[in-house]
Design an enzyme around this catalytic site. Structure first.
Site, PDB file in Angstrom:
ATOM      1  N   GLY A 303       0.823  -1.207   0.000  1.00 21.67           N
ATOM      2  CA  GLY A 303       0.000   0.000   0.000  1.00 21.67           C
ATOM      3  C   GLY A 303       0.854   1.253   0.000  1.00 21.67           C
ATOM      4  N   TRP A 306       2.342   1.660  -3.467  1.00 25.24           N
ATOM      5  CA  TRP A 306       1.368   2.178  -4.423  1.00 25.24           C
ATOM      6  C   TRP A 306       1.474   3.693  -4.551  1.00 25.24           C
ATOM      7  CZ3 TRP A 306      -2.792   5.452  -3.065  1.00 25.24           C
ATOM      8  CH2 TRP A 306      -3.686   5.726  -4.112  1.00 25.24           C
ATOM      9  N   HIS A 307       1.844   4.371  -3.469  1.00 27.76           N
ATOM     10  CA  HIS A 307       1.951   5.828  -3.512  1.00 27.76           C
ATOM     11  C   HIS A 307       3.161   6.294  -4.314  1.00 27.76           C
ATOM     12  CE1 HIS A 307      -0.796   5.331  -0.077  1.00 27.76           C
ATOM     13  NE2 HIS A 307      -1.220   6.541  -0.366  1.00 27.76           N
ATOM     14  N   GLY A 308       4.142   5.418  -4.534  1.00 22.70           N
ATOM     15  CA  GLY A 308       5.323   5.787  -5.299  1.00 22.70           C
ATOM     16  C   GLY A 308       6.542   5.019  -4.834  1.00 22.70           C
TER      17      GLY A 308
END
Length: 495
Positions: A303, A306-308
């Site tokens: 997770g 997923w943000h980078g």
């Protein structure tokens, strides 16, 4: 185009709603699709090629998976192919590489959200949770629907399929949507944008004092919530104006007394997505205690990724995954009936510490902030900070936390779990990896849809109308403020 802009408020939205309600029922989904493409093309017209390709690909894969049969080997192969192709750009984004499909174009804004929704669709078809749709217009409108396009909530086709054909349009629903949109607009423009200046300045200081560091951490903690929940409120409000009812995305997360409870209340559409399509796929809690801890940790680690690809996001995900596993290991009661200030303070401290590294550009900046926060040296603000800090910013920070405290405590005592002798309502307490899904509402500013769970004094007519009048006045003030400030995109645009 963003919701908090004059071109959206005074050009795009009035024209769209006018055409929408002048059109017949059978043409509204097509109009919604075309309007969503215009909204998306406002950034870059060439992004539409990728958008259309993703839509057609997942529509076709869904038909193939559906034709192969529920959970069959051929369906599994089609599913794997669909997920791999869907994930190419997301994986390249996370690796810091150039996206595959569009040369010299950064990963388009919002792609992570509509890719997540496309993946959930083909997985649901594979599992038999929803039939593969043959209506291309409805599916394309689901993928592109502009209210949630940029920053969520992460929608699921199985939850909206019936609404595309049978949604209702009433004056009450439209009014509720307008109120919800205005509430989100106020959160974003009045509170989040004001606190953004404070947070940015504190994180940019080369030698912050303890006071500077804590001011920056607390300002960003409030900014992120009001920015992101403000967008979600606006998205949900726009959906209501068109007859849709999207799932809630926030439920007063800063009142949480554990990290597990925090993830039941924060970015609910993403946390439930991670649970249903990642945590459960990894095995959930079905393969032993240690495997459960591993799955919790990996789910949050991914997770964060997923943000980078920035190491700060990975550390942030690992931080939350670690505490989820610890709380599971010690058997912590994550649905308390009483408010424990010590547990709340400890949880809030963990969340704030996580937001520091989430906000920091790199580990060096994060280390500088942590060092200042816990050196307990100079608690006064630096001269540079005092010179830039305004009375309005201080007042906004105080109002932000007073608002969080009031609505958070009200939500806790209104919706706390039932006594142990009674079965708890899963729709109120289940929204974290390892639990069952549930649709959760955030009573915070909400008027109308949560009336059934609110005290009688709150649902009486006079306070409702008084609140709507106050919201309208603040909305007008926010528009005036927006006209005087520079462009400020939503924080989650970058993800």
């Amino acid at each position: 185009m963003v919701f908090s802009s004059n071109v959206f408020l005074f050009l795009f939205l009035p024209i769209f709603l006018g055409l929408y309600y002048l059109s017949g029922q059978r043409y509204r989904n097509l109009l919604l699709l075309l309007a969503s493409y215009v909204f998306y093309a406002w950034w870059r017209v060439d992004f539409l090629a990728l958008f259309a390709a993703v839509t057609l690909w997942n529509y076709w894969i869904g038909l193939k998976v559906g034709a192969a049969g529920v959970r069959t080997k051929p369906a599994q192969r089609w599913l794997l192919l669909g997920v791999v192709v869907d994930s190419i750009n997301v994986m390249m984004k996370s690796a810091g590489l150039e996206p595959f499909i569009l040369t010299h174009v950064l990963l388009p804004i919002g792609i992570s959200f509509y890719i997540f929704e496309s993946i959930s669709y083909i997985i649901d078809v594979y599992r038999g949770d929803t039939p593969a749709t043959r209506n291309l217009i409805d599916f394309a409108a689901f993928v592109a629907i502009f209210p949630h396009l940029i920053a969520g909530p992460v929608l699921r086709f199985r939850d909206l399929a019936d609404q595309f054909n049978n949604r209702t349009h009433t004056l009450d629903k439209f009014s509720e949507g307008c109120t919800r949109f205005m509430q989100g607009f106020i959160k974003k423009v009045f509170i989040a944008d004001t606190l953004a200046v404070v947070a940015d300045h504190c994180f940019a200081l080369q030698n912050p004092t303890t006071g500077d560091a804590w001011l920056g951490a607390l300002a960003y903690t409030a900014q992120l919530y009001f920015d992101f929940s403000g967008y979600s409120d606006m998205a949900i409000g726009l959906g209501l104006m068109m007859g849709f009812r999207f799932m809630e995305n926030f439920k007063q997360p800063y009142i949480s007394q554990s990290i597990t409870e925090f993830w039941r209340r924060w970015h609910i559409s993403l946390s439930t997505w991670l649970r249903d399509y990642l945590y459960i796929t990894l095995g959930g809690n079905r393969k032993g205690t240690l495997t459960t801890y591993r799955n919790l940790f990996l789910t949050m680690l991914l997770g964060g990724l997923w943000h980078g690809a920035n190491i700060t996001y990975i550390v942030w995900g690992a931080w939350h995954g670690m505490w989820l596993a610890i709380e599971k290991a010690i058997g912590l009661n994550t649905s308390p009936r009483s408010f424990n200030p010590v547990r709340w303070a400890f949880t809030f401290l963990l969340v704030v510490m996580g937001w520091v590294i989430f906000r920091a550009e790199n580990l060096h900046v994060a280390g500088r902030m942590y060092g200042a926060m816990f050196s307990f040296g100079e608690w006064s603000l630096s001269e540079l900070n005092r010179a830039n800090l305004t009375g309005l910013q201080v007042a906004t920070l105080v109002v932000a936390y007073a608002t969080l405290a009031f609505f958070g405590l009200r939500d806790f005592y209104t919706n706390r779990p039932a006594e142990k002798t009674k079965p708890a309502d899963p729709s109120l307490i289940k929204a974290v990896p390892g639990d069952n899904p549930g649709s959760i509402h955030e009573p915070g500013f909400t008027v109308g849809q949560d009336a059934a769970v609110q005290p009688a004094y709150w649902t009486a007519d006079w306070p409702r109308y008084a609140m709507r009048a106050a919201v309208l006045l603040l909305f007008v003030a926010s528009i005036l403020k927006l006209s005087a400030q520079s462009f400020s995109p939503f924080l989650y645009f970058q993800f």
